[in-house]
Enzyme design. Structure first.
Site, PDB file in Angstrom:
ATOM      1  N   SER A  25       0.731  -1.070  -0.067  1.00 32.03           N
ATOM      2  CA  SER A  25      -0.255   0.085   0.061  1.00 32.03           C
ATOM      3  C   SER A  25       0.776   1.274  -0.238  1.00 32.03           C
ATOM      4  O   SER A  25       1.675   1.381   0.847  1.00 32.03           O
ATOM      5  CB  SER A  25      -0.875  -0.220   1.190  1.00 32.03           C
ATOM      6  OG  SER A  25      -1.828   1.228   1.211  1.00 32.03           O
ATOM      7  N   ILE A  93      -8.648   4.400   2.076  1.00 31.20           N
ATOM      8  CA  ILE A  93      -9.661   3.268   1.928  1.00 31.20           C
ATOM      9  C   ILE A  93      -8.838   1.974   2.072  1.00 31.20           C
ATOM     10  O   ILE A  93      -9.411   1.019   2.784  1.00 31.20           O
ATOM     11  CB  ILE A  93     -10.512   3.321   0.631  1.00 31.20           C
ATOM     12  CG1 ILE A  93     -11.471   4.462   0.586  1.00 31.20           C
ATOM     13  CG2 ILE A  93     -11.297   1.951   0.443  1.00 31.20           C
ATOM     14  CD1 ILE A  93     -12.191   4.707  -0.661  1.00 31.20           C
ATOM     15  N   GLU A  94      -7.566   1.910   1.540  1.00 32.80           N
ATOM     16  CA  GLU A  94      -6.810   0.668   1.327  1.00 32.80           C
ATOM     17  C   GLU A  94      -6.700   0.516   3.032  1.00 32.80           C
ATOM     18  O   GLU A  94      -6.556  -0.637   3.587  1.00 32.80           O
ATOM     19  CB  GLU A  94      -5.737   0.864   0.615  1.00 32.80           C
ATOM     20  CG  GLU A  94      -5.810   0.589  -0.800  1.00 32.80           C
ATOM     21  CD  GLU A  94      -4.387   0.860  -1.486  1.00 32.80           C
ATOM     22  OE1 GLU A  94      -3.356   0.794  -0.657  1.00 32.80           O
ATOM     23  OE2 GLU A  94      -4.535   1.134  -2.645  1.00 32.80           O
ATOM     24  N   LEU A  95      -6.148   1.652   3.730  1.00 30.16           N
ATOM     25  CA  LEU A  95      -5.669   1.661   5.166  1.00 30.16           C
ATOM     26  C   LEU A  95      -6.735   1.008   5.967  1.00 30.16           C
ATOM     27  O   LEU A  95      -6.289   0.385   6.906  1.00 30.16           O
ATOM     28  CB  LEU A  95      -5.117   2.933   5.549  1.00 30.16           C
ATOM     29  CG  LEU A  95      -4.447   2.812   6.866  1.00 30.16           C
ATOM     30  CD1 LEU A  95      -3.180   2.104   6.851  1.00 30.16           C
ATOM     31  CD2 LEU A  95      -3.968   4.356   7.037  1.00 30.16           C
TER      32      LEU A  95
END
Length: 148
Positions: A25, A93-95
């Site tokens: 990420s 959003i990934e986190l």
């Protein structure tokens, strides 16, 4: 001896449940062609199966569902925190998904601070904290993602 075989097969079946060893990420603007590219190459050379968004996804496709699934299918997540990471809605959003998987399925998360001081995050100051504050007022970002 049968017990030893049974435990060996169960451990190999659990390790085969992961599609990726590592999910990377990162904020592409900050690190895609520099640090993250070198990290990805080094992991690949060591035989570590690594997911990176520009490597596995076709351009023009709606990628959020595939990215979120790749996080779920990874044993580890390496989060490269860089100056613009927290400014990116996509990274946020990934986190949030990474944090959720860490709590729900035991995803192991490794943080890399790239041109950032870790004490800024710990003391809640600097560009990362300012970016999270901006997201709190953004109607396109869910409150749950910011809180996570």
């Amino acid at each position: 001896m049968a017990t030893q075989t049974a435990s060996s097969s169960s451990s190999s079946s659990s390790s085969s449940s992961w599609k990726y060893d590592v999910f990377l990420s990162f904020c592409g603007v900050d690190t895609r062609k520099t640090f993250t590219d070198h990290l990805y190459t080094a992991l690949k050379q060591k035989g570590i199966i690594t997911f990176r968004d520009d490597e596995k996804l076709e351009q023009g496709k709606y990628i959020s569902a595939k990215l979120l699934k790749a996080i779920e299918e990874s044993k580890y997540a390496i989060v490269v925190l860089s100056p613009n990471y927290a400014s990116s809605r996509w990274c946020l959003i990934e986190l949030a998904k990474i944090v959720g998987c860490m709590k729900e399925i035991g995803l192991t998360v490794l943080l890399v601070f790239y041109h950032l001081d870790p004490s800024d995050l710990r003391n809640q100051m600097g560009s990362l904290v300012e970016a999270f504050a901006k997201h709190e007022n953004d109607p396109k970002v869910s409150t749950e993602d910011v809180q996570a």
